[in-house]
Design an enzyme around this catalytic site. Structure first.
Site, PDB file in Angstrom:
ATOM      1  N   TYR B 110      -4.826 -69.557 -30.560  1.00  0.00           N
ATOM      2  CA  TYR B 110      -4.531 -70.979 -30.753  1.00  0.00           C
ATOM      3  C   TYR B 110      -5.668 -71.868 -30.267  1.00  0.00           C
ATOM      4  O   TYR B 110      -5.918 -72.935 -30.823  1.00  0.00           O
ATOM      5  CB  TYR B 110      -3.224 -71.345 -30.042  1.00  0.00           C
ATOM      6  N   GLU B 206       6.274 -41.651 -21.042  1.00  0.00           N
ATOM      7  CA  GLU B 206       5.820 -42.346 -22.259  1.00  0.00           C
ATOM      8  C   GLU B 206       6.482 -43.705 -22.413  1.00  0.00           C
ATOM      9  O   GLU B 206       5.827 -44.686 -22.676  1.00  0.00           O
ATOM     10  CB  GLU B 206       6.094 -41.465 -23.495  1.00  0.00           C
ATOM     11  N   ASP B 258       6.186 -37.095 -25.265  1.00  0.00           N
ATOM     12  CA  ASP B 258       6.874 -36.374 -26.331  1.00  0.00           C
ATOM     13  C   ASP B 258       6.019 -35.217 -26.826  1.00  0.00           C
ATOM     14  O   ASP B 258       4.789 -35.270 -26.763  1.00  0.00           O
ATOM     15  CB  ASP B 258       7.171 -37.296 -27.515  1.00  0.00           C
TER      16      ASP B 258
END
Lengths: 731, 378
Positions: B110, B206, B258
């Protein structure tokens, strides 16, 4: 031939009253019929099949004669074509009406004793018996037109002719007697008035033009001829109209100035504008086709006459056996006891002494054999020798091509495009007759982009208006691969796009498909030359289109750079305090230099630029009118660069930015005349035409160039005119 | 695992660092001004952040940026806009330094956003454009993001036996309730100081859901450790904090991710660094980080049901093969076996799959067993 046909017509009448018909009684009815009578009955053969075409043919024949006469006398043609409506009160639904067609030229005039022969007899003329390039060929045209007038209105043809400057004018009226093929003089008087003053006062348009010395002035017509024919005809615009014929004639004859006064009331009933004196004066001097108050002026584009053509003897390969026999007979008749050797050299081109004796030996005769002793078997042998001989092609100085520069000038005044290219091929030969093909194309500008290209065809500078698809040129256009030149082309068809294609064939004998002279027969040699000429033009167009694409790209590129330069200058200033104006200017200069290609359009702000001066030494047959492109480029970059405000906006600046944006597309070349031109005229050509004027007149081109440069220098403070440079002041 | 004494960057005061950054920006702008006025094309040199320009430093065990760089010029149609944007952001950063404030990536978007004068074009089309330019600036100026006064949104959580001082506030990470301490984007010593640490290791998981499981079971308390999570691919703040815990406090770092190519990749990034941030590997990578699980063999050893299998799709297979070909995995027998094992299984498994055994199986059985058996990949 005519006599035979008369027999054929007469025979079915056998069954009439007389019960017994024998050879004797038949013989009483068998008589010579005059050519005039024959054509009076078969007028469609000459192009008088309907009232509209009759009007066109009448004007065509008269204009062709005028142009031929002027050129032969080496006079720059000045021709006025006037159609008067003699029944202005007829209902609009009428199929035809009575008109008076008048064609005035500044040619050499006609000596009194020839007037009847020229205008009153069919098959009388100077052009039939020679192999020389000319518009008319048979000597039928104008007399047939007069005859048509006489038949449909009963009024004789009126001729004013002034063969010598300062001498009186002959005013003669002729009514042709179709039975005798002779004209009857119904009026014969010497007058002083030439061109007839009456014609100058026909309408507001003619009066205004005449006051500006633009119409039938005595000084422009020291000699000349005026022919008036009253006829039952129809005047209607559109394809195959008088307007189109004159427009195309003007294109193919840029050395002629033609003024056309159409009837005040036309079938479509257009209301003519009111003409101001200033506009009339502009029309009188304009170099492009202008129409004011109904009077159309096709100005002169070039000031040189076409090259004078030489008459040639037939080429041995171009004649047929029957003709050869006739020629032998004629030769014997004129040159009693002439030798075959001499005959071959006298009556044919490209036959030298050694070739002639070689030919004599080849048919078992000697050089001393008399023509009288050449029997039909030998003649036939001779004909075969002709076909097998290796002779040089016929000389080409009998042809007068229009020429590349003249083609461009003609196209420029007749077609409002952006790109013009022309090419003139070397002469070639078909059936022993020399011919030469020329082609020109006009692309872009105001031409409609989504229609198939318009093909305009000419033979010996005469426009061919009918039977387009039967014409060899049409086939040549279809067979040319226009896709190679960035144009779209449906399979085996005419290309689609803003394109006008012009093809001209110049020849001592143009092979028309029919007597009405509307289409050129499809000889392989001719079509091949046409294709080569078109390809030459196409290549130039392709190069130009690619170049234009590149200019557009560069223009867009510059636009991108320019857009960001201001932001960068501001940021650099904010970081380390460098003078933003200095950085802005330095970067803008670089941006302009790096996109220099785009300058060809952008810098000039819609001014006319020529890439190659058409009359210059390296004449490449290309002409470009850039004003037509500038708007396209401006449209492409929908957000044109406007001056920066560096956080400090003021009203004056925004207003100026608006002005530059608009001005970029069409800024007047010369100061001052912008307001008068833009007042209320929304026609795009209103602004375009005066610029073309500048460009086209060869002597004023240099001046215009200077003027353009001066204007550019004035408008071009740093940054190149386009982005207004109020910006820096705000730093 | 030994306590490393030398921090990667010499400790400088904030002022010194700001002055150095500002000098770099001024130099960049001065160069642009000089080149412009001399009639040359202004350019910015941007080192290339691509795989081809990423080198594997075997000795250090990290990814490093190669020497390739691109000259970004104004007069190149495809670069003109990004050149302008680079200058805009440079100017914005100078403003930030002067104001002693920091902005988020979105805030920077911005700050630089306005309409290019005289056009309808915006300076930045979207935040992605702006983010890319800021990454370019980091490498061009060889300055860290925090040195440019820019931070990313918080995406990481920490809890454990450690007390830190964050911007002057003392934070006891043992008393963070169920939400945990949100790891900020800037974790440099001038923002975060380690006050007191009792923990013996760091367990990084994770994602937040798994982290919550461990936190609820107060795993960090039972095993005297620090528990972190990075919301998938850990952001720079999390990676930097892990690195500081490892480097400055000598804590070993274990990962629980994972069993899928994405998990393997996260481990790779934490260990060696990433391609896009190769220039920061020196202070982000943790070469001795350990991979605790999930392992391909767990399906069998833990006796999981068929239901936990998630089939590998073509993209996964392709990705797994790519990862196996990374130079730092290529010569590693353990990892080759691990990836082969996953490919042979033909399915992936999430950490949560262990819940099928028991709600707290992962915290009470799985991780303690592995740690005890020192069963990990490194």
């Amino acid at each position: 031939m005519a006599a035979k046909e008369a027999v054929a017509v007469a025979e079915p009448k056998k069954k009439s009253a007389t019960p017994k018909v024998d050879a004797e009684s038949m013989a009483t009815r068998q008589r010579d019929i005059s050519v005039s009578e024959f054509f009076a009955k078969n007028r469609h053969l000459l192009g008088f099949d309907n009232p509209r075409k009759a009007m066109l043919t009448t004007i065509k024949e008269a204009v062709d004669n005028s142009l031929d006469a002027c050129e032969e006398a080496e006079i720059l043609p000045e021709i006025a074509v006037i159609i008067e409506d003699l029944e202005p009160t007829r209902p609009a639904s009428a199929k035809s009406s009575r008109y008076r067609v008048t064609v005035v030229d500044n040619g050499p005039g006609i000596v009194r004793k020839q007037v009847e022969n020229i205008f009153g007899r069919l098959l009388y003329g100077s052009k039939f018996h020679r192999l020389k390039m000319s518009r008319g060929q048979q000597g039928i045209g104008i007399s047939a037109a007069g005859m048509y007038g006489l038949i449909t209105t009963g009024r004789p043809m009126a001729i004013f002719t002034k063969p010598k400057a300062g001498q009186p004018t002959h005013h003669i009226e002729l009514a042709m007697n179709t039975k005798t093929n002779r004209a009857e003089v119904t009026f014969d008087k010497e007058v002083k008035d030439f061109p007839p003053d009456r014609l100058r006062k026909l309408s507001a348009g003619t009066r205004a033009l005449a006051e500006q010395s633009g119409f039938l002035t005595a000084t422009e017509f020291p000699t000349g001829t005026s022919v008036s024919i009253e006829l039952d005809g129809k005047y209607q615009r559109g394809r195959g109209s008088v307007d189109e014929f004159l427009e195309l004639t003007a294109i193919a004859n840029p050395h002629a100035r033609i003024v056309f006064v159409p009837p005040t009331r036309v079938t479509e009933d257009d209301e003519p504008d009111v003409l101001t004196a200033a506009e009339a004066s502009a029309a009188a001097v304009a170099k492009v086709t202008t129409e004011t108050n109904g009077v159309i002026v096709f100005p002169r584009g070039v000031h040189e006459l076409p090259r004078e053509t030489k008459e040639i003897q037939p080429h041995p390969k171009g004649i047929e056996l029957g003709i050869l026999l006739q020629m032998l007979k004629d030769y014997e008749a004129t040159e009693k006891g002439g030798t075959l050797f001499k005959f071959l050299q006298d009556c044919f081109c490209r036959v030298s002494a050694s070739t002639a004796s070689g030919m004599c030996e080849a048919i078992g005769l000697t050089s001393r054999t008399k023509v009288a002793d050449v029997g039909p078997p030998q003649a036939e042998k001779l004909f075969k020798v002709f076909q097998e001989s290796k002779l040089a092609p016929p000389p080409t100085d009998c042809l007068a091509p229009i020429g590349v520069r003249q083609l461009l000038a003609g196209m420029l005044k007749g077609v409002r495009a952006e790109f013009y290219a022309a090419s003139s091929r070397e002469a070639d030969v078909y059936r022993g007759r020399p011919f030469q093909i020329e082609a020109a194309i006009a692309f872009g500008g105001e031409l409609p982009g989504d229609e198939t290209a318009r093909v305009i065809r000419f033979a010996n500078r005469v426009p061919l208006l009918f039977q387009q698809s039967a014409c060899s040129s049409f086939k040549a256009v279809s067979e040319t691969g226009w896709k190679n030149y960035n144009l779209s082309q449906p399979r085996g068809g005419i290309p689609v796009g803003p394109l006008v294609i012009m093809i001209h064939m110049a020849s001592v004998w143009v092979p028309f498909t029919s007597e009405s002279k509307e289409a050129i027969a499809d000889y392989d040699e001719i079509r091949k030359e046409m294709k080569l000429a078109l390809m030459e033009c196409g290549r130039k167009l392709g190069t130009y289109l690619r170049k234009r694409q590149r200019m557009r790209r560069e223009g867009l590129r510059r636009d991108v750079f320019e857009r960001y330069i201001g932001e960068i200058a501001k940021a650099v200033h904010a970081i380390m305090g460098a003078d933003p104006k200095a950085i802005y200017d330095a970067l803008l200069e670089q941006a302009n230099a790096r996109t220099a290609v785009a300058d060809q359009v952008l810098d000039e702000d819609g001014k006319v630029i020529k890439d190659e001066e058409p009359s210059g030494p390296d004449d490449e047959g290309v002409l470009i009118v850039h004003e037509a492109i500038a708007p396209a480029v401006a449209q492409l970059s929908s957000t044109p660069f406007a001056p920066l405000d560096f956080g400090n906006s003021n009203k004056k600046q925004t207003r100026q930015a608006g002005a530059t944006t608009k001005g970029a597309t069409r800024q007047p070349t010369s100061k001052g005349d912008a307001p008068s031109r833009s007042k209320g005229k929304s026609k795009p050509d209103a602004a375009a035409s005066p610029k073309r004027t500048v460009k086209q007149a060869p002597e004023s081109a240099a001046r215009a160039e200077l003027r353009a440069r001066a204007a550019k220098a004035a408008s071009r403070k740093p940054g190149g005119g386009k982005p207004s440079n109020d910006g820096p002041r705000l730093f | 695992m030994a306590k490393q004494k030398t921090p990667s960057a010499p400790a400088r005061t904030k002022k010194e660092r700001d002055a150095a950054t500002e000098k770099k920006i001024v130099t960049l702008a001065t160069d642009v001004a000089k080149r412009s006025l001399a009639g040359n094309e202004p350019t910015v040199r941007v080192p290339t952040r691509t795989k081809s320009n990423t080198l594997w430093n075997k000795k250090k065990g990290i990814l490093q940026m190669g020497p390739a760089a691109q000259e970004r010029g104004l007069f190149n149609l495809s670069q003109a806009k990004s050149f302008m944007q680079t200058m805009l952001h440079s100017s914005s950063i100078k403003d930030l330094i002067a104001a002693e404030k920091t902005l988020s990536l979105r805030g920077m978007f911005y700050k630089g956003l306005h309409t290019v004068a005289g056009t309808k074009e915006k300076t930045f089309a979207d935040q992605d454009e702006s983010d890319g330019i800021l990454e370019d600036l980091e490498v061009s100026l060889a300055a860290l993001r925090e040195e440019l006064h820019i931070f990313a949104k918080k995406a990481g959580t920490m809890v454990g036996n450690i007390t830190i001082i964050d911007s002057g506030d003392e934070i006891d990470c043992r008393r963070m309730g169920s939400g945990g301490y949100a790891i900020p984007s800037i974790v440099e010593p001038d923002v975060i100081k380690f006050k007191k640490c009792d923990a013996k290791f760091v367990l990084h998981v994770e994602k937040n859901t798994v982290w919550s499981r461990f936190n609820e079971d107060r795993f960090w308390e039972k095993h005297n450790c620090i528990l972190t999570e990075g919301g998938g691919q850990p952001p720079r703040g999390v990676r930097r904090l892990l690195r500081r815990l490892n480097e400055e406090l000598g804590l070993p770092v274990y990962c629980l991710l994972d069993c899928d190519p994405w998990g393997h990749y996260i481990y790779s990034v934490i260990k060696q660094g990433s391609i896009s941030l190769a220039f920061e590997s020196e202070r982000l990578a943790i070469p001795d980080v350990k991979y605790l699980g999930i392992r391909a063999s767990d399906y069998r050893t833990c006796g999981l049901s068929d239901d936990v299998q998630i089939a590998l799709n073509d993209t996964d297979i392709k990705r797994a093969k790519e990862i196996a070909a990374y130079p730092w995995f290529q010569g590693h027998k353990g990892w080759q076996r691990e990836i082969d094992g996953m490919l042979n299984n033909g399915f992936k498994m999430e950490v949560e799959s262990l819940i099928t055994k028991d709600i707290s199986y992962v915290t009470e059985t799985y991780v303690p067993q592995r740690l005890k058996a020192k069963d990990w990949l490194d």
